[in-house]
Design an enzyme around this catalytic site. Sequence first.
Site, PDB file in Angstrom:
ATOM      1  N   HIS A  46       0.849  -1.193   0.000  1.00 20.45           N
ATOM      2  CA  HIS A  46       0.000   0.000   0.000  1.00 20.45           C
ATOM      3  C   HIS A  46       0.883   1.241   0.000  1.00 20.45           C
ATOM      4  O   HIS A  46       2.010   1.219   0.514  1.00 20.45           O
ATOM      5  CB  HIS A  46      -0.884   0.028   1.245  1.00 20.45           C
ATOM      6  CG  HIS A  46      -1.997  -0.966   1.227  1.00 20.45           C
ATOM      7  ND1 HIS A  46      -3.150  -0.776   1.944  1.00 20.45           N
ATOM      8  CD2 HIS A  46      -2.137  -2.155   0.591  1.00 20.45           C
ATOM      9  CE1 HIS A  46      -3.965  -1.798   1.750  1.00 20.45           C
ATOM     10  NE2 HIS A  46      -3.360  -2.655   0.942  1.00 20.45           N
ATOM     11  N   GLU A  48       0.811   3.923   1.786  1.00 23.36           N
ATOM     12  CA  GLU A  48       1.231   4.361   3.119  1.00 23.36           C
ATOM     13  C   GLU A  48       2.368   3.492   3.655  1.00 23.36           C
ATOM     14  O   GLU A  48       3.316   3.999   4.256  1.00 23.36           O
ATOM     15  CB  GLU A  48       0.054   4.294   4.113  1.00 23.36           C
ATOM     16  CG  GLU A  48      -1.099   5.197   3.743  1.00 23.36           C
ATOM     17  CD  GLU A  48      -2.185   4.478   2.952  1.00 23.36           C
ATOM     18  OE1 GLU A  48      -3.350   4.873   3.081  1.00 23.36           O
ATOM     19  OE2 GLU A  48      -1.868   3.539   2.189  1.00 23.36           O
ATOM     20  N   CYS A  76      -6.424   2.168   5.578  1.00 24.13           N
ATOM     21  CA  CYS A  76      -7.097   0.920   5.936  1.00 24.13           C
ATOM     22  C   CYS A  76      -6.620   0.455   7.312  1.00 24.13           C
ATOM     23  O   CYS A  76      -5.785   1.098   7.945  1.00 24.13           O
ATOM     24  CB  CYS A  76      -6.789  -0.151   4.886  1.00 24.13           C
ATOM     25  SG  CYS A  76      -5.065  -0.722   4.922  1.00 24.13           S
ATOM     26  N   CYS A  79      -2.700  -0.133   7.336  1.00 23.19           N
ATOM     27  CA  CYS A  79      -1.943   1.118   7.308  1.00 23.19           C
ATOM     28  C   CYS A  79      -2.168   1.932   8.577  1.00 23.19           C
ATOM     29  O   CYS A  79      -1.232   2.541   9.096  1.00 23.19           O
ATOM     30  CB  CYS A  79      -2.305   1.917   6.061  1.00 23.19           C
ATOM     31  SG  CYS A  79      -1.805   1.066   4.533  1.00 23.19           S
TER      32      CYS A  79
END
Length: 155
Positions: A46, A48, A76, A79
């Site tokens: 991801h 992040e 999410c 993260c």
Amino acid sequence: MKLAIQEAKKAWEMDEVPIGAIVVYKGEVIGKGHNLRENDQSPIAHAEMIAIQEAAKYLNSWRLEETTLYATLEPCVMCSGAIVMSRIPHVVYGATDPKGGCSGSLMNLIEDTRFNHRATVERGILEQECGDMLRNFFREKRNLKKQIKQNNTDS
């Protein structure tokens, strides 16, 4: 946030979901990332997570105190957990994620007072631009899928 949007555009160019993130320390970008899940075939790639890893490497520390993370989409659960565990004190995001967001939508992991460390969250920064990018990406995907289906039917 504009730099996080630039990262998201890089993801789109790679046919990845256009999400971008940056980590800023004392006015300097020390980590940046964009979605690479499809490219890397990794569930943790991801934006992040990539930005956080770069920032930790830059600071030579897993403690990212005195930093701010900017993300184009609400983080999410994974993260959000990484944000808490890396001690990032401030998070800014653009579009909300009602189906997967854990910074206020489904739950608020980042600001949960039960943790030793938490971050303040600033929501909705350039929300329209961030949200439109995601909506347009998925609209384009659906249209392409319809086109392919139509072409297969016509053959």
